[in-house]
Design a protein around this motif. Structure first.
Motif, short mmCIF file in Angstrom:
data_model
loop_
_atom_site.label_atom_id
_atom_site.label_comp_id
_atom_site.label_asym_id
_atom_site.label_seq_id
_atom_site.Cartn_x
_atom_site.Cartn_y
_atom_site.Cartn_z
N LYS A 26 0.84 -1.21 0.00
CA LYS A 26 0.00 0.00 0.00
C LYS A 26 0.87 1.25 0.00
N SER A 27 1.93 1.24 0.79
CA SER A 27 2.83 2.39 0.84
C SER A 27 3.51 2.60 -0.51
N LYS A 28 3.94 1.52 -1.14
CA LYS A 28 4.58 1.64 -2.46
C LYS A 28 3.60 2.23 -3.47
N PHE A 29 2.36 1.77 -3.44
CA PHE A 29 1.32 2.26 -4.34
C PHE A 29 1.12 3.77 -4.16
N ILE A 30 0.94 4.19 -2.91
CA ILE A 30 0.69 5.61 -2.61
C ILE A 30 1.89 6.46 -3.01
N LEU A 31 3.10 6.01 -2.65
CA LEU A 31 4.29 6.82 -2.93
C LEU A 31 4.62 6.89 -4.42
N ARG A 35 4.89 10.43 -6.17
CA ARG A 35 6.06 10.83 -6.95
C ARG A 35 5.68 11.19 -8.38
N SER A 36 4.75 10.46 -8.94
CA SER A 36 4.31 10.76 -10.30
C SER A 36 3.61 12.12 -10.35
N ALA A 37 2.71 12.38 -9.41
CA ALA A 37 2.03 13.68 -9.36
C ALA A 37 3.04 14.81 -9.15
N GLY A 45 4.96 23.00 -19.63
CA GLY A 45 4.31 22.83 -20.91
C GLY A 45 2.86 22.41 -20.76
N PRO A 46 2.07 22.58 -21.83
CA PRO A 46 0.63 22.29 -21.75
C PRO A 46 0.32 20.81 -21.53
N LEU A 47 1.10 19.92 -22.15
CA LEU A 47 0.86 18.49 -21.95
C LEU A 47 1.10 18.10 -20.50
N ALA A 48 2.17 18.64 -19.92
CA ALA A 48 2.48 18.34 -18.52
C ALA A 48 1.37 18.83 -17.61
N ARG A 49 0.79 19.98 -17.89
CA ARG A 49 -0.30 20.51 -17.07
C ARG A 49 -1.52 19.59 -17.13
N ILE A 50 -1.81 19.10 -18.33
CA ILE A 50 -2.96 18.20 -18.49
C ILE A 50 -2.71 16.88 -17.75
N VAL A 51 -1.52 16.33 -17.91
CA VAL A 51 -1.19 15.08 -17.22
C VAL A 51 -1.23 15.29 -15.71
N PHE A 52 -0.72 16.43 -15.24
CA PHE A 52 -0.77 16.70 -13.80
C PHE A 52 -2.21 16.79 -13.31
N LEU A 53 -3.08 17.44 -14.06
CA LEU A 53 -4.48 17.53 -13.64
C LEU A 53 -5.10 16.15 -13.47
N VAL A 54 -4.77 15.22 -14.38
CA VAL A 54 -5.32 13.87 -14.30
C VAL A 54 -4.65 13.09 -13.15
N VAL A 55 -3.32 13.04 -13.17
CA VAL A 55 -2.58 12.25 -12.17
C VAL A 55 -2.74 12.88 -10.79
N GLY A 56 -2.49 14.19 -10.69
CA GLY A 56 -2.58 14.86 -9.40
C GLY A 56 -3.99 14.89 -8.85
N GLY A 57 -4.96 15.12 -9.72
CA GLY A 57 -6.35 15.14 -9.27
C GLY A 57 -6.83 13.79 -8.78
N SER A 58 -6.51 12.74 -9.50
CA SER A 58 -6.92 11.40 -9.06
C SER A 58 -6.17 11.00 -7.79
N TYR A 59 -4.89 11.36 -7.70
CA TYR A 59 -4.11 11.08 -6.49
C TYR A 59 -4.76 11.73 -5.27
N LYS A 60 -5.10 13.01 -5.40
CA LYS A 60 -5.70 13.74 -4.29
C LYS A 60 -7.06 13.15 -3.92
N GLU A 70 -3.30 12.76 3.71
CA GLU A 70 -3.09 14.06 3.09
C GLU A 70 -1.60 14.31 2.97
N LEU A 71 -1.04 13.94 1.84
CA LEU A 71 0.36 14.20 1.51
C LEU A 71 0.35 14.89 0.14
N PRO A 72 0.21 16.23 0.13
CA PRO A 72 0.05 16.96 -1.12
C PRO A 72 1.24 16.79 -2.06
N ALA A 73 0.96 16.78 -3.35
CA ALA A 73 2.00 16.62 -4.37
C ALA A 73 2.98 17.79 -4.35
#
Length: 170
Positions: A26-31, A35-37, A45-60, A70-73
């Motif tokens: 579980k810890s490996k999954f979360i971390l 790290r990806s977010a 760049g615009p692609l990075a912003r879009i990927v962050f919105l998906v990865v970071g949003g789902s992570y949060k 609660e470990l913010p990106a």
């Protein structure tokens, strides 16, 4: 000397996290998700912003909403973070966490007066179950914070903070 790219930082930190949490899937999954977010947040760049919105949003959504972590990106975290039983962990985004730090369940790293009045946790620190570290304090390298301790002043390197009276022994 050339600075590492966000991708190189991600790979190095994730490798250290994977080793530090070898017996904790579980810890490996979360971390890995953290790290990806964090990586996509640092990319430009615009692609990075879009990927962050998906990865970071789902992570949060998943970690805060369903897992109680609660470990913010945006939090600065060194490699080799160890999460044990990762439930009820609250970390203010302005906190700084060094390398090879262990955080157990119920830990809070938070501000005291101002939004950026947050702790700095140096390398090789172990934080016990239910510990609360608040304010602009520094927890020195190799210190150990006991279960349910409340820390609101600096802790010297290698010290032990016992609970419940926040007694500091060197």
């Amino acid at each position: 000397m050339t600075a590492l790219t966000p991708r190189q930082q991600y790979r190095a930190a994730w490798a250290a996290d994977r080793r530090a949490n070898a017996s904790y899937p579980k810890s490996k999954f979360i971390l890995r998700w953290f790290r990806s977010a964090h990586r996509w947040r640092a990319e430009r760049g615009p692609l990075a912003r879009i990927v962050f919105l998906v990865v970071g949003g789902s992570y949060k959504l998943v970690t805060e909403g369903f897992m109680g972590i609660e470990l913010p990106a945006s939090t600065e975290v060194g490699p080799g973070l160890r999460l044990r039983h990762g439930v009820g962990i609250v970390v203010n985004p302005a906190s700084r966490i060094g390398a090879n730090v262990m955080i157990r369940q119920g830990v809070t790293l938070g501000n005291r007066k101002l939004p950026d009045d947050c702790p700095t946790i140096e390398d090789d620190v172990e934080i016990g179950v239910g510990a609360v570290i608040i304010g602009s304090v520094t927890v020195g390298t190799g210190a150990r914070i006991g279960p349910n301790a409340v820390v609101f002043r600096d802790v010297p390197p290698g010290a032990i903070v016992a609970s419940p009276a926040s007694e500091i022994r060197t």
